[in-house]
Scaffold this active site. Structure first.
Site, PDB file in Angstrom:
ATOM      1  N   LYS A  38       0.875  -1.184   0.210  1.00 42.45           N
ATOM      2  CA  LYS A  38      -0.278  -0.546  -0.265  1.00 42.45           C
ATOM      3  C   LYS A  38       0.866   1.393   0.012  1.00 42.45           C
ATOM      4  CE  LYS A  38      -1.739   0.674   4.191  1.00 42.45           C
ATOM      5  NZ  LYS A  38      -0.781   1.972   4.523  1.00 42.45           N
ATOM      6  N   THR A  39       1.478   1.343   1.125  1.00 43.83           N
ATOM      7  CA  THR A  39       2.878   2.737   0.647  1.00 43.83           C
ATOM      8  C   THR A  39       4.141   3.696  -0.348  1.00 43.83           C
ATOM      9  OG1 THR A  39       3.089   2.134   3.473  1.00 43.83           O
ATOM     10  CG2 THR A  39       4.547   3.341   2.224  1.00 43.83           C
ATOM     11  N   ASP A 224      -4.617   8.037   2.750  1.00 42.45           N
ATOM     12  CA  ASP A 224      -3.811   6.809   3.610  1.00 42.45           C
ATOM     13  C   ASP A 224      -4.999   6.195   4.268  1.00 42.45           C
ATOM     14  OD1 ASP A 224      -2.325   4.731   3.395  1.00 42.45           O
ATOM     15  OD2 ASP A 224      -0.641   5.558   5.252  1.00 42.45           O
ATOM     16  N   GLU A 225      -4.751   4.643   4.615  1.00 44.11           N
ATOM     17  CA  GLU A 225      -5.957   4.424   5.858  1.00 44.11           C
ATOM     18  C   GLU A 225      -7.230   4.457   6.035  1.00 44.11           C
ATOM     19  OE1 GLU A 225      -5.062   1.540   6.791  1.00 44.11           O
ATOM     20  OE2 GLU A 225      -3.105   1.737   7.808  1.00 44.11           O
ATOM     21  N   GLN A 255      -9.576  -4.278   7.049  1.00 43.64           N
ATOM     22  CA  GLN A 255      -8.425  -4.015   8.603  1.00 43.64           C
ATOM     23  C   GLN A 255      -9.566  -2.811   9.391  1.00 43.64           C
ATOM     24  OE1 GLN A 255      -4.397  -4.725   8.764  1.00 43.64           O
ATOM     25  NE2 GLN A 255      -4.808  -3.813   5.633  1.00 43.64           N
ATOM     26  N   ARG A 622      -1.200 -10.747  10.629  1.00 44.19           N
ATOM     27  CA  ARG A 622      -0.085 -10.097  11.047  1.00 44.19           C
ATOM     28  C   ARG A 622       1.474 -11.074  10.934  1.00 44.19           C
ATOM     29  NH1 ARG A 622      -0.684  -6.102   9.815  1.00 44.19           N
ATOM     30  NH2 ARG A 622      -2.702  -6.887   8.868  1.00 44.19           N
TER      31      ARG A 622
END
Length: 748
Positions: A38-39, A224-225, A255, A622
């Site tokens: 994503k980043t 973002d997010e 998420q 995770r």
């Protein structure tokens, strides 16, 4: 620095990432699965817009949720292109709103040197407010009022817009206190975090010239997010976007785990409709986890009805199956985690690459105890942050008073810290006089100093610090603060744990020593005015006071974020919420019992259960290589013994990716002829312990079967003569109260 070509910039992107990065300049929603890069997509999108001259650094607004994410994006962009990242509006929601309000403080009706209240300072102000209004904390809890005020602000509502229920005097009192709280903040020139957003939104809404200016300036807005945005943040973005900006929203509805903070996952669906965006671009290629882990994550989250839909995939190997343990009790579960961690460490895996996750902090006690006894190093992730520590907040309060003595919150915090004999009654009299005369506590205290020597001594300390703030540099001023205030001497006179406080105060001086105000966001904000005027003169920027203001602003904005400790190889213990955004080679997911995870409270509503399932999805993803899932059939929580059955989330993981482990008792775990839930629940022993009382022929901890509800465990019982009232946990079917005489229960 060599400029990257378009081809080089896009090199290595997979087809989905490439489609997102090069999307036309229009509204787009990118569903970015866990570990999908994503980043990289966000930063490459910005670099590509700049490289292809579709945007300039001044026409891009990029919003993240943490300073850490913002700094990572800045670092990556600087490596991609020879640009001045500082000229770009890139930061957190609160950071960008802070920047906006510093530029337009007059229009926002704020003083030039307004201060930011962190959560602790806000709570102190609320306690002071309640005391002034003669409202006992037993009548109205300060934290409840704090939560109410923040929730209303995050919904975009002022006290005057709220209507109390005529039959509910408590809600009316809350609204009245909210109005009084806003008046105090305005009078003292302070803003809380929620106020940064709300004040910015109101200013843009009410000032057409400013709104038009920023709508014309920002033709590309990247978020973002996005799944974590609340109602006010969404409205703020929509207002800035206007009719023309291309909004590039990146997030993962699977998420979204912060509903309790006001996050609204529905903003993603609303965005598609209101911004008339095409179908979402899905980033489903996972670069983190092995195949079996992703199969489990996809299977669990598929049970949620309200999702936009995607399935993670990987080119990696299927890896190892997920190990599942149903321990006899929580002590055995903790010992299992410790034994496995030690084994893995001997095999060459760093402890720091192992995480133990749990649903609630109450579960950590026995894990910590067992790790400590075994000599395994561990660290609680998300512990008390540096700027939130007691001694640091005391020192910063003195620094705030050196800059602005009319900061009532700061004065109340340290007027008798360290203790100098100024009693509660004296402080109350100072407050009462300030209220009666409508003056600051500092002005009131100065009047009291004429007749009370102890107050006079405090006033003298602050005046000395004020004089030093005008002439000494920041490290010198900070040294004066911790010594002249008496804080350092106070902690040196203590023993034991106070050595850590002394070290922290010394570290505060170190942080002031390396702090460069000309490289701070505070400097960037004040250097250039959107209105075309200099907010500060060169002399003001060069003054020691400016450095102190920048340092305080930096401390306030950073205080809400975790700073990872470096250099220690230790097992990481944390809640699942704290683990979001992190990844580990090995993850131990503990406490997988129905009623614990998913939590008992979430089972009452469908949306609550769906959020818990998203939390499970976050926990699973995770792990990179190895995932352990464990439960305890018997657990001590809050001083009581709880009898557990496996979480429904364990049942939702396909049996073919689970590798069941046997506890110390030789118990079979898998039988292909039985449903997963029944196989797992049969692990519980049906032999009553010696002296275990019977209730209608049954005992607490026994496994029973019911024709309608299936298999469950008796968790409580009340004798009714020949029969008994039995409380039974039936897992997915919930907890039922049944009479042993009529329920037709069968011992498994």
């Amino acid at each position: 620095m060599e400029t990257l070509t378009d081809t080089t910039l896009l090199q290595g992107l997979n087809p989905e990432q490439l489609a997102a990065v090069t999307y036309p300049p229009q509204a787009a929603l990118v569903l970015a699965g866990a570990g999908s890069g994503k980043t990289r997509v966000l930063t490459t999108r910005i670099a590509w817009l700049l490289q292809t001259h579709q945007a300039s650094v001044h026409s891009i607004l990029a919003v993240t949720f943490t300073n850490k994410a913002a700094k990572e994006m800045q670092t990556r962009l600087s490596a991609m292109l020879p640009i001045s990242v500082r000229a770009m509006w890139l930061g957190t929601f609160h950071g960008l709103c802070h920047r906006f309000l510093r530029l337009h403080y007059r229009e926002a009706l704020l003083p030039k040197d307004f201060q930011i209240l962190d959560s602790g300072d806000q709570l102190s102000l609320i306690k002071r407010l309640l005391k002034n209004l003669n409202i006992a904390e037993t009548v109205l809890a300060p934290r409840s009022l704090q939560g109410f005020i923040n929730a209303q602000k995050e919904a975009g509502l002022r006290a005057g817009q709220l209507q109390a229920d005529s039959s509910d005097p408590h809600s009316r009192k809350m609204i009245e206190c909210y109005a009084a709280y806003d008046e105090i903040c305005q009078r003292e020139g302070v803003v809380d975090f929620a106020e940064l957003m709300l004040r910015s939104f109101e200013l843009l809404s009410n000032n057409a010239a400013l709104r038009t200016h920023y709508q014309n300036r920002f033709n590309h807005i990247l978020v973002d997010e996005f799944q974590d945005t609340n109602k006010l943040q969404y409205a703020w973005l929509k207002l800035l976007a206007g009719e023309h900006a291309a909004v590039f929203a990146v997030g993962d509805d699977d998420q979204s785990i912060y509903r309790f903070r006001g996050a609204n996952v529905g903003n993603m669906t609303t965005f598609l409709r209101e911004f008339q965006a095409a179908a979402p671009i899905k980033l489903e290629q996972n670069y983190r986890s092995d195949g079996y882990i992703l199969i489990a994550a996809n299977a669990v989250i598929a049970h949620n009805a309200e999702r936009l839909g995607k399935d993670l995939r990987t080119d990696a190997n299927v890896g190892e199956k997920i190990r599942f343990l149903a321990a006899n009790n929580d002590g055995e579960e903790a010992q299992f985690v410790v034994d496995e961690a030690k084994t893995l460490h001997r095999e060459g895996i760093d402890y720091a690459q192992m995480a133990v996750l749990y649903r609630s902090n109450a579960q950590s006690r026995i894990l910590e105890q067992t790790l400590f006894r075994a000599g395994v190093p561990y660290k609680i992730y998300g512990g008390l942050r540096f700027y939130e520590r007691q001694e640091i907040k005391h020192a910063l309060a003195y620094l705030r008073l050196a800059i602005n003595p009319h900061d009532d919150n700061a004065l109340l915090r340290v007027i008798n810290v360290p203790a100098r004999g100024i009693g509660t009654r004296t402080v109350e009299n100072i407050q009462a006089a300030a209220t009666d005369e409508n003056i600051s506590l500092w002005q009131s205290a100065c009047a009291f100093a004429k007749k009370q020597a102890k107050v006079s001594a405090f006033i003298h300390i602050i005046k000395q610090l004020q004089e030093q703030a005008q002439t000494e540099n920041l490290p010198q001023l900070m040294t004066a603060v911790i010594h002249d205030s008496g804080l350092m001497a106070h902690y040196r006179n203590q023993k034991g744990e106070h050595q850590e406080r002394i070290d922290n105060l010394e570290e505060l001086v170190n942080s002031a020593l390396v702090f460069n105000p000309h490289e701070s966001s505070f400097f960037e904000i004040l250097q250039t005015s959107e209105a075309g005027e200099a907010l500060l003169s060169e002399n003001e920027i060069a003054s020691p006071t400016f450095a102190a203001q920048a340092f305080l602003s930096n401390a306030a904005l950073e205080s809400g974020e975790h700073q990872a400790e470096n250099g220690k190889d230790a097992v990481q213990l944390m809640t699942i919420h704290a683990a979001k955004g992190l990844e580990f080679t090995t993850v131990f997911l503990t406490g997988m019992e129905e009623g614990l995870f998913p939590s008992e409270y979430s089972l009452a509503e469908r949306k609550g259960l769906e959020e818990e399932r998203r939390l499970m999805y976050v926990a699973i993803t995770r792990a990179r290589k190895r995932l352990y899932i464990s439960m305890a059939q018997q657990r001590m929580l809050h001083g009581q013994t709880h009898f557990g059955v496996p979480s429904r989330f364990v049942d939702e993981i396909p049996a073919e990716v689970l590798h069941p482990l046997s506890p110390r008792k030789n118990t079979a775990y898998h039988s292909n002829s039985q449903p997963v839930a029944l196989r797992q629940i049969k692990q519980l022993s049906n032999t009553p312990a010696t002296g275990n009382p019977l209730f209608g022929g049954f005992y607490i901890g026994q496994i029973v079967r019911h024709d309608k509800f299936g298999t469950g465990v008796i968790i409580d019982a009340l004798s009714k003569g020949e029969s008994a009232k039995l409380t039974i946990n039936f897992g997915k079917q919930g907890i039922k109260n049944l009479d042993s005489a009529f329920a037709k229960l069968e011992a498994v």
